[in-house]
Design a protein around this motif. Structure first.
Motif, mmCIF file in Angstrom:
data_model
loop_
_atom_site.group_PDB
_atom_site.id
_atom_site.type_symbol
_atom_site.label_atom_id
_atom_site.label_comp_id
_atom_site.label_asym_id
_atom_site.label_seq_id
_atom_site.Cartn_x
_atom_site.Cartn_y
_atom_site.Cartn_z
ATOM 1 N N LEU A 247 0.811 -1.225 0.000
ATOM 2 C CA LEU A 247 0.000 0.000 0.000
ATOM 3 C C LEU A 247 0.839 1.267 0.000
ATOM 4 C CD1 LEU A 247 -2.715 -1.161 2.536
ATOM 5 C CD2 LEU A 247 -3.125 -0.585 0.139
ATOM 6 N N PHE A 248 1.999 1.237 0.661
ATOM 7 C CA PHE A 248 2.756 2.465 0.877
ATOM 8 C C PHE A 248 4.111 2.512 0.168
ATOM 9 C CE2 PHE A 248 -0.004 1.986 4.588
ATOM 10 C CZ PHE A 248 -0.643 3.211 4.599
ATOM 11 N N ASP A 249 4.676 1.367 -0.173
ATOM 12 C CA ASP A 249 6.064 1.349 -0.625
ATOM 13 C C ASP A 249 6.253 0.820 -2.034
ATOM 14 O OD1 ASP A 249 6.865 2.337 1.873
ATOM 15 O OD2 ASP A 249 6.918 0.306 2.716
ATOM 16 N N THR A 250 5.193 0.648 -2.785
ATOM 17 C CA THR A 250 5.309 0.295 -4.199
ATOM 18 C C THR A 250 4.809 1.458 -5.040
ATOM 19 O OG1 THR A 250 3.088 -0.687 -4.235
ATOM 20 C CG2 THR A 250 4.942 -2.170 -3.755
ATOM 21 N N ASN A 251 5.299 1.523 -6.269
ATOM 22 C CA ASN A 251 4.769 2.562 -7.144
ATOM 23 C C ASN A 251 3.470 2.079 -7.784
ATOM 24 O OD1 ASN A 251 5.354 1.169 -9.665
ATOM 25 N ND2 ASN A 251 7.509 1.709 -9.344
ATOM 26 N N ASP A 252 2.806 2.967 -8.491
ATOM 27 C CA ASP A 252 1.484 2.642 -9.024
ATOM 28 C C ASP A 252 1.519 1.445 -9.965
ATOM 29 O OD1 ASP A 252 0.577 4.758 -7.563
ATOM 30 O OD2 ASP A 252 0.175 6.078 -9.266
ATOM 31 N N ASP A 253 2.543 1.386 -10.817
ATOM 32 C CA ASP A 253 2.638 0.272 -11.759
ATOM 33 C C ASP A 253 2.834 -1.043 -11.010
ATOM 34 O OD1 ASP A 253 2.330 1.970 -13.902
ATOM 35 O OD2 ASP A 253 4.480 2.160 -14.283
ATOM 36 N N GLU A 254 3.728 -1.042 -10.035
ATOM 37 C CA GLU A 254 3.983 -2.255 -9.259
ATOM 38 C C GLU A 254 2.739 -2.720 -8.521
ATOM 39 O OE1 GLU A 254 8.398 -2.521 -7.500
ATOM 40 O OE2 GLU A 254 7.306 -0.748 -6.839
ATOM 41 N N PHE A 255 2.064 -1.796 -7.875
ATOM 42 C CA PHE A 255 0.938 -2.146 -7.018
ATOM 43 C C PHE A 255 -0.103 -2.976 -7.761
ATOM 44 C CE2 PHE A 255 -3.245 -1.076 -5.120
ATOM 45 C CZ PHE A 255 -3.029 -1.584 -3.848
ATOM 46 N N GLY A 256 -0.382 -2.606 -8.993
ATOM 47 C CA GLY A 256 -1.450 -3.274 -9.721
ATOM 48 C C GLY A 256 -1.011 -4.295 -10.737
ATOM 49 N N GLU A 257 0.291 -4.543 -10.865
ATOM 50 C CA GLU A 257 0.758 -5.323 -11.996
ATOM 51 C C GLU A 257 0.432 -6.811 -11.913
ATOM 52 O OE1 GLU A 257 4.968 -4.943 -12.276
ATOM 53 O OE2 GLU A 257 5.380 -5.970 -10.384
ATOM 54 N N LYS A 258 0.173 -7.341 -10.705
ATOM 55 C CA LYS A 258 -0.026 -8.786 -10.573
ATOM 56 C C LYS A 258 -0.729 -9.082 -9.259
ATOM 57 C CE LYS A 258 4.549 -9.264 -8.455
ATOM 58 N NZ LYS A 258 5.890 -9.884 -8.583
ATOM 59 N N ASP A 259 -1.113 -10.334 -9.104
ATOM 60 C CA ASP A 259 -1.636 -10.837 -7.841
ATOM 61 C C ASP A 259 -0.430 -11.225 -6.993
ATOM 62 O OD1 ASP A 259 -3.267 -11.810 -5.848
ATOM 63 O OD2 ASP A 259 -3.766 -13.680 -6.884
ATOM 64 N N TRP A 260 0.017 -10.323 -6.117
ATOM 65 C CA TRP A 260 1.239 -10.512 -5.344
ATOM 66 C C TRP A 260 1.098 -11.723 -4.412
ATOM 67 C CZ3 TRP A 260 5.662 -7.214 -5.136
ATOM 68 C CH2 TRP A 260 5.601 -6.094 -5.969
ATOM 69 N N ASP A 261 2.186 -12.473 -4.275
ATOM 70 C CA ASP A 261 2.200 -13.659 -3.417
ATOM 71 C C ASP A 261 3.222 -13.450 -2.304
ATOM 72 O OD1 ASP A 261 2.389 -16.181 -2.250
ATOM 73 O OD2 ASP A 261 2.336 -17.249 -4.165
ATOM 74 N N ILE A 262 2.785 -13.523 -1.065
ATOM 75 C CA ILE A 262 3.679 -13.297 0.070
ATOM 76 C C ILE A 262 4.835 -14.284 0.088
ATOM 77 C CG2 ILE A 262 2.464 -14.793 1.709
ATOM 78 C CD1 ILE A 262 2.939 -12.620 3.846
ATOM 79 N N ARG A 263 4.682 -15.427 -0.563
ATOM 80 C CA ARG A 263 5.720 -16.456 -0.545
ATOM 81 C C ARG A 263 6.831 -16.202 -1.554
ATOM 82 N NH1 ARG A 263 1.204 -20.918 -1.413
ATOM 83 N NH2 ARG A 263 0.683 -19.235 -2.856
ATOM 84 N N ASP A 264 6.660 -15.232 -2.428
ATOM 85 C CA ASP A 264 7.654 -14.922 -3.457
ATOM 86 C C ASP A 264 8.857 -14.237 -2.811
ATOM 87 O OD1 ASP A 264 9.132 -14.126 -5.628
ATOM 88 O OD2 ASP A 264 7.521 -13.004 -6.599
ATOM 89 N N GLU A 265 9.984 -14.905 -2.806
ATOM 90 C CA GLU A 265 11.181 -14.385 -2.131
ATOM 91 C C GLU A 265 11.722 -13.128 -2.795
ATOM 92 O OE1 GLU A 265 14.047 -17.481 -1.828
ATOM 93 O OE2 GLU A 265 12.814 -18.737 -0.498
ATOM 94 N N ALA A 266 11.324 -12.845 -4.020
ATOM 95 C CA ALA A 266 11.890 -11.712 -4.753
ATOM 96 C C ALA A 266 11.647 -10.382 -4.045
ATOM 97 C CB ALA A 266 11.327 -11.662 -6.163
#
Length: 272
Positions: A247-266
């Motif tokens: 919510l606070f530390d990604t840019n607009d493109d990042e925030f909406g680009e995918k269904d983020w997975d908490i398990r993704d180590e990246a």
């Protein structure tokens, strides 16, 4: 890199309030508390007044309880009526139900519709009611699951509803690009009331019960993970940190680009 910096700068929005559904327990309670720590007024929604008051005791005076059921038009209207004015806002659509568990033979139309009302109609039509009150740069986060991407034996209603919600996020993201940002995130399997129900309220006829009991058994003796996700169940507090990062530390493109997975180590190095 320059594009990312410019996008970050363009999103330098000072959020003034948050709306978190399902705030009476689990992920919703932890997320509401984490947002209150940032000095934001948080409107926490839930059906149980006592549970919301317990969240307020934990989160502090910035937390405002809204007793309402997002699955009903009346409930969504009551939530929208509590929100005054148009201001930069974050919305976390967390409230959900597993719905009926078991084989197709046991599925009822009423049970399936109730799951859709909570997990799809609730977020969709609450967003519609709130849109006039979301200033440019506001963010709406849908709480997703692996079941949005594949079905699981015995969880047809839940997986179907979450797949539909993922489609809602993608459609609204594109429709409102440049004004309100829509995102989606998978918190993994978390130590919550819902998770306990998957074990305690089922028997061995529930096809994937052993998967959930295995995660519970693998959880460290000290409790669910509060750092980078590990084997076993995750903690609501860890998920809240993950959501705050999005919510606070990604840019607009990042925030909406995918269904983020908490398990993704990246992305673990950016928030965990």
């Amino acid at each position: 890199m320059l594009r990312r910096v410019l996008s970050m700068a363009a999103h330098a929005v000072a959020f003034e309030r948050a709306i978190v559904t399902g705030a009476g327990s689990g992920i919703g309670r932890a997320t509401a508390a984490a947002l209150c720590e940032r000095g934001i007024d948080v409107y926490g929604v839930g059906r149980r007044e006592g549970a919301l008051l317990e969240t307020k005791r934990m989160a502090g005076d910035n937390f405002h309880a809204v007793v309402a059921d997002v699955a009903t038009p009346e409930g969504r209207g009551a939530i929208a009526d509590r929100i005054d004015g148009t201001t930069p806002t974050v919305v976390v659509h967390n409230a959900a139900t597993t719905g009926p568990l078991g084989p197709l033979d046991a599925l009822t139309l009423d049970g399936f519709r109730a799951t859709m009302a909570s997990n799809v109609e609730g977020p969709l039509f609450l967003t519609k009611a709130l849109m006039p009150k979301l200033a440019q740069g506001s963010r709406v986060l849908h709480v997703s699951t692996g079941g949005a991407h594949q079905g699981f034996d015995g969880m047809l209603s839940y997986c179907a509803s979450k797949a539909a919600l993922r489609s809602v996020y993608e459609s609204l993201r594109d429709e409102h690009a440049g004004r309100v940002c829509f995102g989606s995130a998978q918190p993994g399997v978390v130590a919550t009331e819902m998770m306990r129900g998957l074990v305690e309220d089922t028997d061995d006829s529930f096809a994937i019960r052993s998967y959930f009991t295995g995660l519970a058994d693998a959880t460290p003796a000290g409790g669910a993970s509060t750092a980078v996700p590990v084997d076993g169940l995750n903690s609501p507090e860890n998920v809240a940190r993950f959501f705050a990062f999005l919510l606070f530390d990604t840019n607009d493109d990042e925030f909406g680009e995918k269904d983020w997975d908490i398990r993704d180590e990246a992305h673990h190095g950016r928030w965990a």
